[in-house]
Design an enzyme around this catalytic site. Structure first.
Site, short mmCIF file in Angstrom:
data_model
loop_
_atom_site.label_atom_id
_atom_site.label_comp_id
_atom_site.label_asym_id
_atom_site.label_seq_id
_atom_site.Cartn_x
_atom_site.Cartn_y
_atom_site.Cartn_z
N TYR A 1 -12.61 -3.35 11.66
CA TYR A 1 -11.35 -2.10 11.63
C TYR A 1 -10.64 -2.96 12.91
O TYR A 1 -9.29 -3.17 13.05
CB TYR A 1 -11.49 -0.72 11.41
CG TYR A 1 -9.96 -0.38 11.18
CD1 TYR A 1 -9.58 -0.86 10.19
CD2 TYR A 1 -9.63 0.78 12.40
CE1 TYR A 1 -8.20 0.42 10.00
CE2 TYR A 1 -8.55 1.53 12.42
CZ TYR A 1 -7.84 1.22 11.27
OH TYR A 1 -6.19 1.74 11.54
N VAL B 1 -2.04 -8.15 -1.52
CA VAL B 1 -2.03 -9.53 -0.46
C VAL B 1 -3.25 -9.82 0.25
O VAL B 1 -3.30 -11.16 0.99
CB VAL B 1 -1.89 -8.01 0.91
CG1 VAL B 1 -0.48 -7.87 0.54
CG2 VAL B 1 -3.04 -7.30 0.89
N GLY C 1 0.76 -0.94 -0.07
CA GLY C 1 -0.41 0.15 0.09
C GLY C 1 0.83 1.09 -0.25
O GLY C 1 0.25 2.18 0.81
N LYS D 1 -7.10 -5.05 14.04
CA LYS D 1 -6.03 -4.41 14.28
C LYS D 1 -5.06 -5.21 15.62
O LYS D 1 -4.15 -5.49 15.60
CB LYS D 1 -5.71 -3.27 14.23
CG LYS D 1 -6.03 -2.39 12.89
CD LYS D 1 -5.16 -2.77 12.35
CE LYS D 1 -4.85 -1.39 10.82
NZ LYS D 1 -4.02 -1.51 10.04
N ASN E 1 1.38 -2.18 6.00
CA ASN E 1 0.63 -1.18 5.65
C ASN E 1 -0.50 -0.98 5.31
O ASN E 1 -1.93 -0.50 5.65
CB ASN E 1 1.09 0.03 4.94
CG ASN E 1 0.70 1.16 4.77
OD1 ASN E 1 0.44 1.69 5.43
ND2 ASN E 1 0.18 1.66 3.67
N ARG F 1 -0.07 5.30 -1.65
CA ARG F 1 -0.68 6.68 -1.00
C ARG F 1 -1.17 6.29 0.59
O ARG F 1 -0.51 5.53 1.28
CB ARG F 1 -2.41 6.86 -1.21
CG ARG F 1 -2.78 5.30 -0.90
CD ARG F 1 -4.23 5.24 -1.54
NE ARG F 1 -5.89 3.92 -0.63
CZ ARG F 1 -6.03 4.44 -0.79
NH1 ARG F 1 -6.16 5.91 0.46
NH2 ARG F 1 -6.70 3.29 0.33
N SER G 1 -2.93 0.75 15.03
CA SER G 1 -3.82 0.94 15.45
C SER G 1 -4.29 0.62 16.90
O SER G 1 -4.29 0.31 17.56
CB SER G 1 -4.77 1.18 15.23
OG SER G 1 -6.19 2.20 14.99
#
Length: 248
Positions: free
Chosen positions: A171, A68, A17, A175, A94, A20, A148
């Site tokens: 999300y 991935v 990633g 993490k 990332n 960006r 995160s």
């Protein structure tokens, strides 16, 4: 001069990633330190554009098309890197997604969780499983997992400085799993020259973090770059923000 020849005396890094956001800034900072950085991107056109822009700025980077989410593609990617460069010194996991931010955990769809885990957890797991044997051959490696603080038990149990309830559930859980993976991989690798750490970049001014985020993209990338360039005395199996240990 070909990329291969120009990178003989450089550390080789792969940032998934990397076209960006924080990934792009991590790429830029590593390249500025003399690393040859492969921008991992599943969209060749977007990746080529990022490479061209950085090359124009005098940075030596290349493109590595990789998805991935696809185990076979990940395997082929590492095989290609091994064939072309002989080694991979740094892996920055990332690549990540966030879906249905406003949906609480009691209402989040199973499909959303599966899709999120596919990239945020399994993607990192696939990369690590393929990369570690190559790093072990050279007895050197730095693996950085972009995590995160929202996935930290301290935050989710209501004890930490940030309280957002159960939103962004898929999300955040992904993490948490990435953090667990970081600990287990660090324990499984016996070679002293290989280090695996996780980092919380904080909320950064990217598409994911929003324009009103408190940290610039340069600040968000700093700790990941620090972990990617650790010396022999650096930490292993830790979780960091602003270059300081934080609670899991």
């Amino acid at each position: 001069m070909s990329n291969k020849r120009s990178t003989i005396n450089r550390r080789i890094a792969l940032v998934t990633g990397g076209n960006r956001g924080i990934g792009r800034e991590i790429t830029r900072q590593l390249a500025s330190k003399g690393y040859y950085v492969l921008i991992g991107c599943r969209d060749a056109e977007k990746g080529e554009k990022a490479v061209a822009e950085m090359n124009k700025d005098g940075l030596i980077v290349g493109l590595q098309v990789v998805d991935v989410n696809d185990k076979e593609t990940v395997k082929q990617t590492i095989e290609q890197i091994k064939k072309e460069y002989g080694r991979l010194d740094v892996l920055v996991n990332n690549a990540g997604i966030i879906l249905d931010r406003a949906v609480p955990v009691l209402k989040v769809g199973e499909s959303v969780i599966k899709e999120t885990f596919e990239t945020n957890f399994f993607g990192a797991l696939r990369m690590i499983q393929e990369v570690v044997p190559l790093m072990q051959q050279w007895k050197y490696g730095r693996i950085v997992n972009i995590s995160s603080g929202l996935g930290a038990f301290e935050i989710m149990s209501g004890q930490g400085p940030i309280q957002i309830g159960g939103s962004s559930a898929a999300y955040r859980i992904s993490k948490t799993m990435l953090n667990a993976l970081t600990c287990l991989v660090a324990q499984d690798i016996s070679e002293k020259g290989i280090k695996v750490n996780a980092v919380c970049p904080g909320r950064v001014q990217t598409d994911m973090g929003g324009a009103d985020a408190p940290s610039t993209v340069e600040e968000g990338a700093d700790t990941a770059v620090w972990l990617a360039t650790l010396d022999e005395e650096g930490p292993n199996g830790g979780y960091f923000r602003d270059r300081q240990p934080i609670s899991w």
